[in-house]
Design a protein around this motif. Structure first.
Motif, PDB file in Angstrom:
ATOM      1  N   ILE A 112     -59.651  63.961   9.364  1.00 37.76           N
ATOM      2  CA  ILE A 112     -60.655  63.527  10.352  1.00 37.76           C
ATOM      3  C   ILE A 112     -61.399  62.302   9.825  1.00 37.76           C
ATOM      4  O   ILE A 112     -61.611  61.317  10.535  1.00 37.76           O
ATOM      5  N   ASN A 113     -61.766  62.367   8.553  1.00 34.59           N
ATOM      6  CA  ASN A 113     -62.510  61.257   7.961  1.00 34.59           C
ATOM      7  C   ASN A 113     -61.715  59.954   8.018  1.00 34.59           C
ATOM      8  O   ASN A 113     -62.229  58.906   8.420  1.00 34.59           O
TER       9      ASN A 113
ATOM     10  N   VAL B 145     -52.050  79.306  13.285  1.00 34.40           N
ATOM     11  CA  VAL B 145     -52.716  78.045  13.564  1.00 34.40           C
ATOM     12  C   VAL B 145     -51.676  76.947  13.358  1.00 34.40           C
ATOM     13  O   VAL B 145     -51.087  76.830  12.282  1.00 34.40           O
ATOM     14  N   SER B 146     -51.419  76.168  14.387  1.00 36.48           N
ATOM     15  CA  SER B 146     -50.371  75.152  14.322  1.00 36.48           C
ATOM     16  C   SER B 146     -50.902  73.882  13.671  1.00 36.48           C
ATOM     17  O   SER B 146     -51.888  73.293  14.141  1.00 36.48           O
ATOM     18  N   ILE B 147     -50.247  73.445  12.595  1.00 40.24           N
ATOM     19  CA  ILE B 147     -50.671  72.226  11.904  1.00 40.24           C
ATOM     20  C   ILE B 147     -50.537  71.030  12.855  1.00 40.24           C
ATOM     21  O   ILE B 147     -51.410  70.164  12.917  1.00 40.24           O
ATOM     22  N   GLU B 148     -49.458  71.020  13.612  1.00 37.47           N
ATOM     23  CA  GLU B 148     -49.250  69.907  14.544  1.00 37.47           C
ATOM     24  C   GLU B 148     -50.375  69.850  15.578  1.00 37.47           C
ATOM     25  O   GLU B 148     -50.919  68.783  15.868  1.00 37.47           O
ATOM     26  N   ASN B 149     -50.739  71.019  16.122  1.00 40.83           N
ATOM     27  CA  ASN B 149     -51.821  71.033  17.116  1.00 40.83           C
ATOM     28  C   ASN B 149     -53.144  70.601  16.516  1.00 40.83           C
ATOM     29  O   ASN B 149     -53.947  69.938  17.177  1.00 40.83           O
ATOM     30  N   VAL B 150     -53.396  70.999  15.272  1.00 35.69           N
ATOM     31  CA  VAL B 150     -54.635  70.579  14.612  1.00 35.69           C
ATOM     32  C   VAL B 150     -54.647  69.054  14.521  1.00 35.69           C
ATOM     33  O   VAL B 150     -55.645  68.396  14.857  1.00 35.69           O
ATOM     34  N   LEU B 151     -53.530  68.467  14.080  1.00 34.33           N
ATOM     35  CA  LEU B 151     -53.466  67.012  13.908  1.00 34.33           C
ATOM     36  C   LEU B 151     -53.623  66.297  15.243  1.00 34.33           C
ATOM     37  O   LEU B 151     -54.348  65.307  15.359  1.00 34.33           O
ATOM     38  N   ARG B 152     -52.963  66.836  16.262  1.00 31.83           N
ATOM     39  CA  ARG B 152     -53.090  66.212  17.593  1.00 31.83           C
ATOM     40  C   ARG B 152     -54.497  66.395  18.144  1.00 31.83           C
ATOM     41  O   ARG B 152     -55.029  65.523  18.807  1.00 31.83           O
ATOM     42  N   GLY B 153     -55.093  67.546  17.846  1.00 33.58           N
ATOM     43  CA  GLY B 153     -56.460  67.810  18.295  1.00 33.58           C
ATOM     44  C   GLY B 153     -57.450  66.827  17.691  1.00 33.58           C
ATOM     45  O   GLY B 153     -58.427  66.425  18.331  1.00 33.58           O
ATOM     46  N   ILE B 154     -57.203  66.398  16.473  1.00 39.42           N
ATOM     47  CA  ILE B 154     -58.054  65.401  15.823  1.00 39.42           C
ATOM     48  C   ILE B 154     -57.937  64.068  16.557  1.00 39.42           C
ATOM     49  O   ILE B 154     -58.904  63.304  16.647  1.00 39.42           O
ATOM     50  N   GLY B 155     -56.739  63.806  17.117  1.00 34.72           N
ATOM     51  CA  GLY B 155     -56.543  62.561  17.855  1.00 34.72           C
ATOM     52  C   GLY B 155     -55.332  61.770  17.404  1.00 34.72           C
ATOM     53  O   GLY B 155     -55.024  60.722  17.973  1.00 34.72           O
ATOM     54  N   LEU B 156     -54.623  62.245  16.375  1.00 33.81           N
ATOM     55  CA  LEU B 156     -53.421  61.548  15.930  1.00 33.81           C
ATOM     56  C   LEU B 156     -52.393  61.558  17.065  1.00 33.81           C
ATOM     57  O   LEU B 156     -52.164  62.597  17.689  1.00 33.81           O
ATOM     58  N   THR B 157     -51.800  60.407  17.335  1.00 32.34           N
ATOM     59  CA  THR B 157     -50.794  60.357  18.407  1.00 32.34           C
ATOM     60  C   THR B 157     -49.377  60.392  17.844  1.00 32.34           C
ATOM     61  O   THR B 157     -48.439  60.754  18.551  1.00 32.34           O
TER      62      THR B 157
END
Lengths: 607, 191
Positions: free
Chosen positions: A451-452, A493-505
């Motif tokens: 996130i940072n 907890v899906s790592i991919e969903n976490v990353l996409r949730g942060i905003g990574l495209t």
């Protein structure tokens, strides 16, 4: 009671169960891990246990439980205590209702850690009582004392053991489950004046803590585990030895029964048993302090002698008589005792053996077939001679630093790889920065770094090495595995969903053992702007059963050593100038097959 | 009276299980026992050791240098590495099968097996017991029970207060039943 042959950590776990522990939370870390695992295996129905996502979460869960009157236990290693230090430092001021013990495993050496920090020193800093057992049987008894003390003084208590106690085994006598203390919690009683930390409350409680610790120093002088050996100081001894923990047993190995110096064994280094120490110093000309890690007892004795005007020479680490760093051994302690002639302990005879032949070195390596090897190799090949940086993190994959991969440029602490990469990116933006992080470490403290970096407009590639377990510490579940320590099957907890949730495209998932696809994936992703991620997904080979192993067609092998030199798999070696695969190690991952220039290796089947 | 035993090898070879079987055998005879193990990072192909101390009057789980009665080495170079722990006149049981680390093939110190074995013979003399691991694996149909083959060779030296029957009971008590038959054969295997 019954007898069992137990590892120190198992004894600590059974001791906590015997003390009626209700809630247990921790994060795996060598040499602490087996405590929580044993509790999960041996507990009754009334005990809740979890692997938390990190030590801070674990400590807060345990604190909440203890607020409500439960007995709670936190387990972690010494560096884990750093992660938990924010809540712990404040909790020392707030206190608890139910007994709460923070079990910390220190790692002199260090054998499997980043630091050689001493939790006895941490306890002084946190102003919390600390217990320091010297063996398996004592650890079993002492963890129960720690719960009792914690509950009586309404404060968390630290229980600290070192590797040789945690991972030592002894046959000891332990309670049967029907003999365990039954602790029923009264529930949380609302009282903002007690549970909400504010500066005024902190000041008032600080004064109370100092007074309590002074009183405890007095009281602990008569705690049975703090003792002078032999009991009742004889007047003939002129020099003494002060020691603690496992080092006490090394001292005993060097002493014969005929001429023993007076011994002080300190089991509660803080608050320091001052009266007992004064009694020990009575009539002595000098003391050698034999300690592992910090000179805690040595400093305390200097303080006691100064405070009470006792004329005595105090030796130890501060005088160069005991090694300042590293794990003590039977030999190092024997040498320290021999360096003080007044103790009358002679040095062991030096061995006159002929010099040994040169031996191969065995740094720990990634297992044969480990998917991390393939992930590192894919990034290495994709980047070729491009200017690139590879930050690593804590886990098996730190071993990607070794030749011939050489793919870990930095490693600092849990989760740091991502943010270190961000810092370097801001200084040299023309470098392609890759941050390697394992799945468990990603959950523990990697997410904040992503996130940072994302929000602050860094440009880097996060490589999640997802083997669906916490491999280095022995395969504990984490939020990506869908299992809990209570045995429930839960939503992952899906790592991919976490990353996409942060905003990574750009978030791609690839099988690292498909080498061509993995290299293509890295080449595609690296030139995307901003923070992007590749999830290298393949199960840990220690858990998965191999399908079919690879073999070398010796007629086709040209002895080019490419397979050996490129990936450094421990199953591969050279025999009569041809590659040889050790069938007891090979998992059939096929990575070597994919890079053999003459297709001489075949037969593997990747998972 | 106590026996101090060093087990050594390379991470993954089964030294820990062997030390547990020794400890279980000692316990069932009512003997006090303390052990120390390498657990952690070194288990990934590094040099590993276990110290097992059986009998009365033992303070430390770790053995001092020059004080081990017996070294059970799963690997020749590791036997040499741990040899300083052997007391004068002590016994060494060693497997002949080397495990060559990647480092020895890519420029690190080389592994000279002949020099390693010659050194062991010279230093240990007639107290050296050499176990042909490859022959054992072939005869038993599995390379996975080297640990029990070595324990068998170790008890036959009569250095310890333990017998093959004590180890057999420990195997029966500690291992799943489907592995009993193979391990019993491994225990009794000798060239």
């Amino acid at each position: 009671m019954h007898d069992e042959f137990l590892m120190g950590n198992e004894a600590i776990a059974l001791g906590a169960l015997a003390a009626g522990v209700n809630v247990v939370a921790g994060y795996p870390g060598t040499p602490s891990t087996e405590v929580l695992e044993t509790i999960a295996k041996r507990k009754g129905d009334g005990v809740y246990v979890e692997w938390s996502i990190n030590e801070k979460a674990a400590l807060e869960v345990a604190a909440g439980a203890a607020y409500a009157g439960a007995r709670s236990l936190v387990t972690c290693k010494q560096v884990g205590l750093n992660v938990a230090s924010d809540p712990l430092m404040s909790l020392a001021y707030i206190g608890v209702k139910g007994g709460m013990v923070v079990m910390v495993a220190d790692d002199p050496g260090p054998i499997s850690s980043q630091t050689e920090q001493d939790t006895r020193t941490f306890a002084q800093f946190a102003k919390l009582p600390v217990f320091d057992p010297s063996g398996v049987a004592e650890a079993y008894a002492m963890i129960q004392d720690a719960f009792a003390l914690s509950e009586r003084i309404g404060s968390p208590v630290i229980f600290r053991a070192t590797t040789r106690v945690d991972h030592g085994y002894e046959a000891i006598s332990v309670a049967n489950p029907d003999e365990y203390l039954a602790n029923t919690s009264a529930g949380f009683a609302k009282d903002p004046g007690r549970w909400v930390i504010f500066p005024r409350l902190s000041l008032a409680n600080h004064a109370k803590i100092e007074a309590r610790n002074a009183a405890l120093a007095e009281e602990l002088s008569s705690y049975a585990a703090n003792r002078i050996i032999p009991e009742g100081a004889d007047s003939s001894a002129t020099w003494g030895i002060a020691t603690h923990g496992i080092s006490w047993t090394y001292v005993e190995e060097s002493l014969d029964d005929a001429s023993r110096p007076r011994l002080l064994r300190v089991a509660t280094p803080f608050p320091f048993p001052e009266q007992l120490a004064l009694e020990f110093l009575e009539g002595l000309d000098g003391v050698l302090c034999v300690e592992e890690l910090d000179p805690v007892i040595e400093r305390a004795l200097l303080q006691v002698a100064g405070k009470h005007g006792v004329s005595v020479k105090i030796c130890g680490k501060l005088t160069g008589h005991v090694q300042p760093a590293g794990e003590n051994t039977v030999e190092s302690v024997a040498a320290a005792l021999a360096s003080v002639p007044e103790l009358g302990v002679s040095a062991p005879a030096a061995s006159a053996a002929a010099p040994a032949p040169q031996l191969p070195v065995r740094p720990p390596v990634l297992c044969a077939g480990c998917p991390h090897r393939a992930s590192f190799y894919a990034v290495k090949k994709a980047m070729g001679s491009r200017k690139a940086l590879f930050t690593g993190d804590i886990g098996c994959y730190t071993l990607g630093n070794a030749a011939p991969l050489n793919m870990v440029d930095t490693c600092l602490c849990m989760g740091a790889g991502i943010t270190i990469a961000q810092g370097i990116y801001h200084v040299e933006p023309d470098t392609a920065c890759f941050a390697f992080v394992g799945d468990s470490t990603f959950f523990a403290s990697g997410i904040t770094g992503v996130i940072n970096a994302f929000y602050n407009q860094a440009d880097l590639t996060v490589c999640v090495l997802d083997n669906s377990t916490t491999a280095m510490t022995g395969h504990q579940p984490h939020p990506g595995t869908g299992r809990t320590m209570m045995g429930q099957a839960v939503e992952k907890v899906s790592i991919e969903n976490v990353l996409r949730g942060i905003g990574l495209t750009v978030v791609e998932t690839v099988d690292p053992l498909d080498h061509a696809a993995a290299v293509a994936c890295v080449r595609r992703v690296v030139d995307e702007p901003g923070v992007k991620a590749i999830i290298f997904k393949s199960p840990c080979v220690v858990l998965a059963k191999p399908q079919a192993r690879s073999t070398v067609d010796r007629a086709r092998c040209i002895g080019c050593k490419r397979c050996i030199r490129e990936i450094g798999c421990p199953a591969l070696s050279l025999k009569d100038n041809k590659a040889l695969i050790d069938e007891t190690l090979c998992t059939g991952c096929t990575l070597c097959e994919q890079l053999c220039p003459v297709t001489a290796i075949s037969g593997g089947e990747r998972l | 009276m106590s026996d101090s035993i060093v087990l050594c090898g390379v991470g993954g070879q089964g030294t820990i299980l062997a030390s547990k079987l020794l400890a279980a055998a000692a316990m069932s005879k009512g003997l006090p026992v303390k052990t120390a193990e390498t657990i952690g990072m070194a288990q990934r192909g590094g040099s590993v050791f276990s110290h097992v101390r059986i009998g009365d009057g033992v303070a430390s789980p770790l053995i001092g240098r020059g004080r081990a009665d017996l070294i059970i080495a799963f690997e020749p170079a590791e036997a040499v590495r741990q040899l300083p722990y052997l007391r004068e006149g002590g016994t060494v049981v060693v497997s002949t099968r080397p495990i060559i680390p990647v480092s020895a093939t890519i420029g690190g110190p080389v592994y000279d097996l002949a020099a390693v074995m010659a050194y062991l013979r010279e230093q240990v003399g007639e107290k050296l017991v050499v176990v042909d691991a490859d022959a054992a694996a072939e005869a038993l149909g599995s390379a996975k029970c080297l640990n029990v083959v070595l324990l068998g060779a170790a008890v036959r030296t009569r250095v310890l207060a333990l017998t093959a029957d004590d180890i057999r009971s420990a195997i029966a008590a500690r291992l799943p039943e489907r592995f009993h038959e193979l391990n019993f054969r491994a225990l009794d295997w000798s060239e």
